[in-house]
Write an enzyme that holds these catalytic residues in place. Sequence first.
Site, mmCIF file in Angstrom:
data_model
loop_
_atom_site.group_PDB
_atom_site.id
_atom_site.type_symbol
_atom_site.label_atom_id
_atom_site.label_comp_id
_atom_site.label_asym_id
_atom_site.label_seq_id
_atom_site.Cartn_x
_atom_site.Cartn_y
_atom_site.Cartn_z
ATOM 1 N N ARG A 102 0.834 -1.194 0.000
ATOM 2 C CA ARG A 102 0.000 0.000 0.000
ATOM 3 C C ARG A 102 0.879 1.259 0.000
ATOM 4 O O ARG A 102 1.957 1.264 0.603
ATOM 5 C CB ARG A 102 -0.845 -0.018 1.280
ATOM 6 C CG ARG A 102 -1.798 1.135 1.486
ATOM 7 C CD ARG A 102 -2.953 1.076 0.565
ATOM 8 N NE ARG A 102 -4.089 1.845 1.031
ATOM 9 C CZ ARG A 102 -5.118 2.153 0.248
ATOM 10 N NH1 ARG A 102 -5.147 1.770 -1.018
ATOM 11 N NH2 ARG A 102 -6.135 2.823 0.721
ATOM 12 N N THR A 376 -9.830 0.415 -9.506
ATOM 13 C CA THR A 376 -8.838 -0.429 -8.870
ATOM 14 C C THR A 376 -8.835 -1.629 -9.791
ATOM 15 O O THR A 376 -9.674 -1.708 -10.690
ATOM 16 C CB THR A 376 -9.312 -0.762 -7.436
ATOM 17 O OG1 THR A 376 -9.260 0.419 -6.653
ATOM 18 C CG2 THR A 376 -8.508 -1.836 -6.757
ATOM 19 N N GLY A 468 -13.614 -1.463 -6.907
ATOM 20 C CA GLY A 468 -14.933 -0.930 -6.560
ATOM 21 C C GLY A 468 -14.961 -0.062 -5.317
ATOM 22 O O GLY A 468 -16.038 0.151 -4.746
#
Length: 565
Positions: A102, A376, A468
């Site tokens: 991340r 994404t 999403g």
Amino acid sequence: MKFSNLILSILIPLVFTCRPVSQKETSNRLGFIAENAMVVSAHPIASQIGIETMKNGGNAIDAAVAVHFALAVVYPAAGNIGGGGFLIYRTNGDAYYSLDYREKAPALAHRNMYLDDSGAVIPESSRFGHSAAGVPGSVDGMWSVHKKFGTRPWQELLQPSIDLARDGYVLTENEADHLNRIRESLKEYNTILPEFLIRESWKAGDSIHYLDLAKTLERISRYGRSGFYKGETAKLIVEEMKRGNGLISLEDLRNYSSVWRAPITFNYRNYTITSMGPPSSGGVAIGQLFSTIAHFPLKKWGINDIKTIHAIVESEKLAYADRAKYLGDPDFVKIPVHELLDKGYNRARAHSINLKSATVSDRIQAGQFYSEPEETTHFSIVDQFGNAVSSTTTLNGGFGNRVVVGGAGFFLNNEMDDFSAKPGAPNMYGLTGGEANAIEPKKRMLSSMTPTIVEKNGHLFMVVGTPGGSTIITSVFQTILNVIEFDLNMQGAVDFPRFHHQWKPDIIQSEAGRFDSTMVKELEGLGHKLSTRSAIGRVDAILVLDNNKLEGGADPRGDDAAAGF
Ligand code: GLY
């Protein structure tokens, strides 16, 4: 925001990449079948590159690296080297690993960076332009998984993407449409106009070349992670930041490191489900959802029974309320993971659900839904050795912050919007948060990405995930339920129209066709508010069938494709 405006904003299509599912696609289709190995991803070229990697003897991790970089070229709305993500790996020996790659807040980021002098959130400041970018994690992530588990040379895995970027590829209708829609924002947010992306009108069949990206990928191929976080690429990123008042520094890049974390694992009936832990909320949230829904006889009720929909919606409200309060970066805040997943806690939450009426989500906050894409991308891989990868990666919004790094040819993320800019202020997904997800230097922003692997009776059963935004968790949850409770094929489960509730705003969003008029009336009778919207998610999944063959579920909402051998 007034409730009527809120409804209107939700009715605006959220995802320009996705088309609605058709009647044909809701008829429990069987997906593509392969004997040995499979890749399901957002783009047929990327899926094929993954398959060629495995045919050359590579394993699922080699394929994942090749697919990740291929998506950075052929699916630049979400595939990336300027973003980040999460990856779950299950070896054929039943060992699990999860990698957090991340993005992180730059060292110069601070709590109030998106607020004006009166303390109000500056609209769109965390979503577009240079200061919306977190420090990218994707290249370090791919480097880390390859170092630990890869078997093919790194350069071999990068080469197909370098070739694609340099030699070009042909746009699909969706991709041409994406590029046409972002034309004006490219002009607005770039300090050096990415002319190769800008045309009066792109159309399906046009070829596109990413020459600067090809050079960047060559540096990554030659120098590994240093080809991105140091040297020429790092210099180009920092120069871009200086031209556009962004915060990412050479030091931020040099210091970035992805992290191996313990995955979240829980049982649901005779299934064991493994997903991503914090800083993604995905694993904890679907753990809570399964633990809550286990108290309701869904199989007996059936997929379209109002009690089924109601119980799922109420469970989703409960899980998202906890998400907003408790979840964030575990390196910065203590997260009560065990308490949230505790069976007794979720049993009590399940018992608080009233099957005769909807629970009002407190007070509806100024949740806002924008007509921006919630982009994404996810890919699922099973290799010929029985290893499996579930990886979700993102720039956050479609094409991230819309800034192409001058001379380096790739988009940067706008992941800073996943922080809570201010307690209670909704982000672009309408999600609110508090202290646990406040901005701090070097902290990771909370995610909903839910790359997941399911075992049945101890054997690999399903690899699943989706893009999403806030709907990722509920799409993964419902897709798994569609197979294990409602007996749909993998493709049928992916096709089936979805619905979503995230606690606040207090509304069931659904794809057109999910609820007929009778169901709408019944749900309204229970006190639910409903709205339809464009497609929810793009689930790409693989199911291991009883005969050990693999069935792909490639989402018809996009260009997604399964490939295998
Ligand atoms: N950027 C979307 C997520 O991580 O949830």
